[in-house]
Enzyme design. Sequence first.
Site, PDB file in Angstrom:
ATOM      1  N   LYS A 129       0.465  -1.296   0.284  1.00 13.84           N
ATOM      2  CA  LYS A 129      -0.369   0.250   0.176  1.00 13.84           C
ATOM      3  C   LYS A 129       0.647   1.457   0.042  1.00 13.84           C
ATOM      4  O   LYS A 129       0.483   2.143  -0.696  1.00 13.84           O
ATOM      5  CB  LYS A 129      -1.103   0.276   1.608  1.00 13.84           C
ATOM      6  CG  LYS A 129      -1.816  -1.392   1.287  1.00 13.84           C
ATOM      7  CD  LYS A 129      -3.210  -0.247  -0.351  1.00 13.84           C
ATOM      8  CE  LYS A 129      -4.147  -1.228  -0.437  1.00 13.84           C
ATOM      9  NZ  LYS A 129      -5.128  -0.453  -1.223  1.00 13.84           N
ATOM     10  N   LYS A 209      -1.796 -11.633  -8.916  1.00 17.60           N
ATOM     11  CA  LYS A 209      -3.102 -11.811  -8.231  1.00 17.60           C
ATOM     12  C   LYS A 209      -4.496 -10.616  -9.189  1.00 17.60           C
ATOM     13  O   LYS A 209      -4.132  -9.782  -9.140  1.00 17.60           O
ATOM     14  CB  LYS A 209      -3.691 -11.241  -7.254  1.00 17.60           C
ATOM     15  CG  LYS A 209      -4.373 -11.718  -6.044  1.00 17.60           C
ATOM     16  CD  LYS A 209      -4.542 -10.697  -4.111  1.00 17.60           C
ATOM     17  CE  LYS A 209      -5.239  -9.428  -4.860  1.00 17.60           C
ATOM     18  NZ  LYS A 209      -4.565  -8.928  -3.143  1.00 17.60           N
ATOM     19  N   LYS A 212      -8.639  -5.740  -8.325  1.00 20.65           N
ATOM     20  CA  LYS A 212      -9.491  -3.569  -8.429  1.00 20.65           C
ATOM     21  C   LYS A 212      -8.467  -2.780  -8.850  1.00 20.65           C
ATOM     22  O   LYS A 212      -8.618  -2.164  -9.530  1.00 20.65           O
ATOM     23  CB  LYS A 212     -10.471  -3.573  -7.870  1.00 20.65           C
ATOM     24  CG  LYS A 212     -11.267  -2.263  -8.038  1.00 20.65           C
ATOM     25  CD  LYS A 212     -12.731  -1.975  -7.560  1.00 20.65           C
ATOM     26  CE  LYS A 212     -13.028  -0.453  -7.447  1.00 20.65           C
ATOM     27  NZ  LYS A 212     -13.210   0.235  -8.919  1.00 20.65           N
TER      28      LYS A 212
HETATM   29  P1  AMP Z   1     -10.994  -7.522  -0.710  1.00 21.50           P
HETATM   30  O1  AMP Z   1     -11.940  -7.345  -2.151  1.00 21.50           O
HETATM   31  O2  AMP Z   1      -9.830  -7.741  -0.896  1.00 21.50           O
HETATM   32  O3  AMP Z   1     -11.321  -6.819   0.226  1.00 21.50           O
HETATM   33  O4  AMP Z   1     -11.094  -8.991  -0.416  1.00 21.50           O
HETATM   34  C1  AMP Z   1     -12.109  -9.336  -0.173  1.00 21.50           C
HETATM   35  C2  AMP Z   1     -12.542 -11.398  -0.488  1.00 21.50           C
HETATM   36  O5  AMP Z   1     -11.242 -12.057  -1.681  1.00 21.50           O
HETATM   37  C3  AMP Z   1     -11.001 -12.049   0.678  1.00 21.50           C
HETATM   38  O6  AMP Z   1     -10.680 -13.046   1.728  1.00 21.50           O
HETATM   39  C4  AMP Z   1      -9.339 -12.014  -0.591  1.00 21.50           C
HETATM   40  O7  AMP Z   1      -8.524 -13.016   0.250  1.00 21.50           O
HETATM   41  C5  AMP Z   1     -10.691 -12.627  -1.140  1.00 21.50           C
HETATM   42  N1  AMP Z   1      -9.910 -11.711  -2.627  1.00 21.50           N
HETATM   43  C6  AMP Z   1      -9.472 -10.916  -3.647  1.00 21.50           C
HETATM   44  N2  AMP Z   1      -8.897 -10.870  -4.267  1.00 21.50           N
HETATM   45  C7  AMP Z   1      -8.680 -12.415  -4.608  1.00 21.50           C
HETATM   46  C8  AMP Z   1      -8.084 -13.050  -5.763  1.00 21.50           C
HETATM   47  N3  AMP Z   1      -7.115 -13.177  -6.727  1.00 21.50           N
HETATM   48  N4  AMP Z   1      -7.780 -14.461  -6.236  1.00 21.50           N
HETATM   49  C9  AMP Z   1      -8.347 -15.193  -4.386  1.00 21.50           C
HETATM   50  N5  AMP Z   1      -8.572 -14.925  -3.325  1.00 21.50           N
HETATM   51  C10 AMP Z   1      -9.268 -13.378  -3.965  1.00 21.50           C
END
Ligand code: AMP
Length: 351
Positions: A129, A209, A212
């Site tokens: 970040k 990975k 967004k």
């Molecule tokens: P976030 O959008 O970062 O709050 O992620 C929400 C959930 O989705 C969390 O449990 C992340 O670990 C999972 N997540 C986000 N991006 C990925 C990805 N590319 N592959 C697997 N899990 C993901």
Amino acid sequence: MSALATASAPAPVEAPQARARIFSGIQPSGIVHLGNDLGAVRNYVRLQSEYEAIYCIVDYHALTSTHDADLLRERTREMAASLLALGLDPERCTLFVQSHRPEHTELAWLLATVTPVSWLERTPTYKEKREQQPNDINHGLLTYPVLQAADIVIYKATLVPVGKDQAAHLELSREIVRSFNNRYGDTFPQPQAVYTEAPVVLGTDGVRKMSKSLGNTIDILGPPELIRKQVTSMVTDTKRILRTDPGRPEVCNVCRLHRFFGPDFEEIWEGERTARTGCVDTKKLLADRIVAHYSPARERFLELIANPSLVERILESGADRLRPKAEATMAEVRAKMGLRSGSWTQAACSL
Ligand code: AMP
Ligand code: TRP
């Protein structure tokens, strides 16, 4: 008097075994992408029938990167509608917005006092970040994992469905729990991550990975044209130059994703290996399947977005349902740490 009452009370009947409690949080980042669903949300949906499940839209966390109030409100509602559309059932789980239970931030402060700064400085997401937003390295970014630990332990949850990118945060949550329990006595269980079969979903670039902030997402609840465009843009096996070259499905992100969208993925892989099919065909098939798979969820999403008062009612009732649990933990923690507690208030009042 109370001792006598206790002595003459009937022997307690053994309580039925309570279901384990799970908790997870997701940022209101505007869209829900394929990585969110395959890596985490599918597990939220699956586990809601087996466990006592609590799911949280973490708007306090989002404030570490978003400073537009209207946008945050809109994205919070959109994330709630997305999760409901993807299958969270308010009859079987509790869905709420983090800031509607402000006890989370109080607990985060208390946990911060047992968390060495060095643990936070070495967190990989903090380092990322700092690079992503060099002009906004706010204190919330550093303390982010402490709030995350508070989210989980305020409900004494033991299991946390997340993607693999959250492993370091979960490890830190356990360290914070151990640190608190060592100092103030056994209070919190150590939470464990629960992964799906796709703990890391790569983005359309095929290397990083899906995320967004990296602009490499497949927006599963978006319009079909958008999904098709995003899938078409996917990087496949970079060593397969000519249509007649044999493909290597095990390193091709498109082929890997086929695993989750139909029972015939081995046949698809074989087609790639023998160059019977080309990358364009395989992508088109994947796009069709993703569009078809998420089309009922997209319809539900559009209905929910058109009915914000329904979504708000679900979120409010989720936060209300959690109040007793959050308050009970806070009373216990305040008492253990030497802060105001029920008995202290009563003693003071009777003077
Ligand atoms: P976030 O959008 O970062 O709050 O992620 C929400 C959930 O989705 C969390 O449990 C992340 O670990 C999972 N997540 C986000 N991006 C990925 C990805 N590319 N592959 C697997 N899990 C993901
Ligand atoms: N840090 C998580 C993410 O970026 C979101 C989150 C906040 C979370 N609190 C949590 C996840 C508690 C699991 C449990 O995705």
